[in-house]
Design an enzyme around this catalytic site. Sequence first.
Site, mmCIF file in Angstrom:
data_model
loop_
_atom_site.group_PDB
_atom_site.id
_atom_site.type_symbol
_atom_site.label_atom_id
_atom_site.label_comp_id
_atom_site.label_asym_id
_atom_site.label_seq_id
_atom_site.Cartn_x
_atom_site.Cartn_y
_atom_site.Cartn_z
ATOM 1 N N SER A 16 0.837 -1.192 0.000
ATOM 2 C CA SER A 16 0.000 0.000 0.000
ATOM 3 C C SER A 16 0.874 1.245 0.000
ATOM 4 O O SER A 16 1.590 1.516 0.968
ATOM 5 C CB SER A 16 -0.915 0.007 1.230
ATOM 6 N N HIS A 41 -0.928 -0.953 -4.528
ATOM 7 C CA HIS A 41 -2.245 -0.617 -3.986
ATOM 8 C C HIS A 41 -2.266 0.870 -3.640
ATOM 9 O O HIS A 41 -1.424 1.350 -2.868
ATOM 10 C CB HIS A 41 -2.526 -1.449 -2.731
ATOM 11 N N ASP A 43 -4.637 3.914 -2.113
ATOM 12 C CA ASP A 43 -5.841 4.332 -1.399
ATOM 13 C C ASP A 43 -6.122 5.793 -1.700
ATOM 14 O O ASP A 43 -5.307 6.670 -1.384
ATOM 15 C CB ASP A 43 -5.658 4.157 0.111
ATOM 16 N N MET A 45 -8.477 8.890 -0.830
ATOM 17 C CA MET A 45 -9.396 9.344 0.225
ATOM 18 C C MET A 45 -9.793 10.795 -0.010
ATOM 19 O O MET A 45 -8.976 11.608 -0.448
ATOM 20 C CB MET A 45 -8.716 9.225 1.597
ATOM 21 N N HIS A 74 -8.037 1.889 -4.840
ATOM 22 C CA HIS A 74 -9.126 1.717 -3.860
ATOM 23 C C HIS A 74 -9.705 3.095 -3.542
ATOM 24 O O HIS A 74 -9.050 3.917 -2.900
ATOM 25 C CB HIS A 74 -8.543 1.046 -2.611
ATOM 26 N N MET A 76 -11.852 5.442 -1.515
ATOM 27 C CA MET A 76 -12.576 5.669 -0.261
ATOM 28 C C MET A 76 -13.188 7.060 -0.347
ATOM 29 O O MET A 76 -12.806 7.991 0.370
ATOM 30 C CB MET A 76 -11.624 5.576 0.938
ATOM 31 N N MET A 145 -12.210 -4.914 4.386
ATOM 32 C CA MET A 145 -11.441 -4.021 5.247
ATOM 33 C C MET A 145 -11.237 -4.687 6.610
ATOM 34 O O MET A 145 -12.208 -5.004 7.302
ATOM 35 C CB MET A 145 -12.162 -2.681 5.420
ATOM 36 N N ASP A 183 -7.383 -5.762 3.301
ATOM 37 C CA ASP A 183 -6.715 -4.461 3.412
ATOM 38 C C ASP A 183 -6.757 -3.983 4.854
ATOM 39 O O ASP A 183 -7.819 -3.662 5.379
ATOM 40 C CB ASP A 183 -7.418 -3.453 2.493
ATOM 41 N N SER A 206 2.106 -0.419 6.299
ATOM 42 C CA SER A 206 3.109 -0.100 7.318
ATOM 43 C C SER A 206 4.062 -1.254 7.563
ATOM 44 O O SER A 206 5.266 -1.052 7.768
ATOM 45 C CB SER A 206 2.416 0.272 8.636
#
Length: 226
Positions: A16, A41, A43, A45, A74, A76, A145, A183, A206
């Site tokens: 990620s 990946h 994210d 947002m 992805h 969000m 999730m 995820d 992380s």
Amino acid sequence: MQSIYVLMDSKLIAPSMLAADFANLQQDIEMVNQSEADWFHLDVMDGVFVPNISFGMPVIKAMAKHTKKTLDVHLMIVDPDRYINTFSDLGADVLTVHYEACTHLHRTIQAIKHAGMKAGVALNPHTPINVLEAIVHDIDLVCIMSVNPGFGGQSFIENTYNKVSELKNLIDQKEAKTLIEIDGGVNSDNAKKLVDAGADVLVAGSFVFKSENPTTTIKELKQVIA
């Protein structure tokens, strides 16, 4: 576009990029390119659907020029339909929207496929698997999730294993080819158990980028789930 079904006899690792070093983003992209990771990946947002803001379009466009593996985006965000064609133009191979953000989910899935991408649907931790019963055969990927969406580095939610097993049973029952992605909070302690429950793709943020040697960490994750 790369096929998301390549090498599906093996399980996939998708680092990620939310956890990458934004001051050295190209360096981290090259690390993933050279590693045993399978996907990138991303994210996205909006600060509305989740209480955080991440990558904007110019950053994703710049990243896509350097990524050499499947780009798994992805969303969000609220009203994701507005941006489907935009993300296709940016180079997304897989576009995942949240069940909770889509009033007309089937229409959204069809629009993603029409734009030339694989269609994914994400479920928040509180959302049950059975909401996908009537549509799972139309979905290329379901992202479960395993943390509450919006921030990296959260603790893994233990009920995820049950949801993965339940989703795998639904997919088998419907004779679908839907992939299961996890995820949030993925690490070497839970990776094997997730795959054993039915997961196909593990998103690791992380745990990879905060490790001493991310390339080695990715390699070790691949070995754990082999």
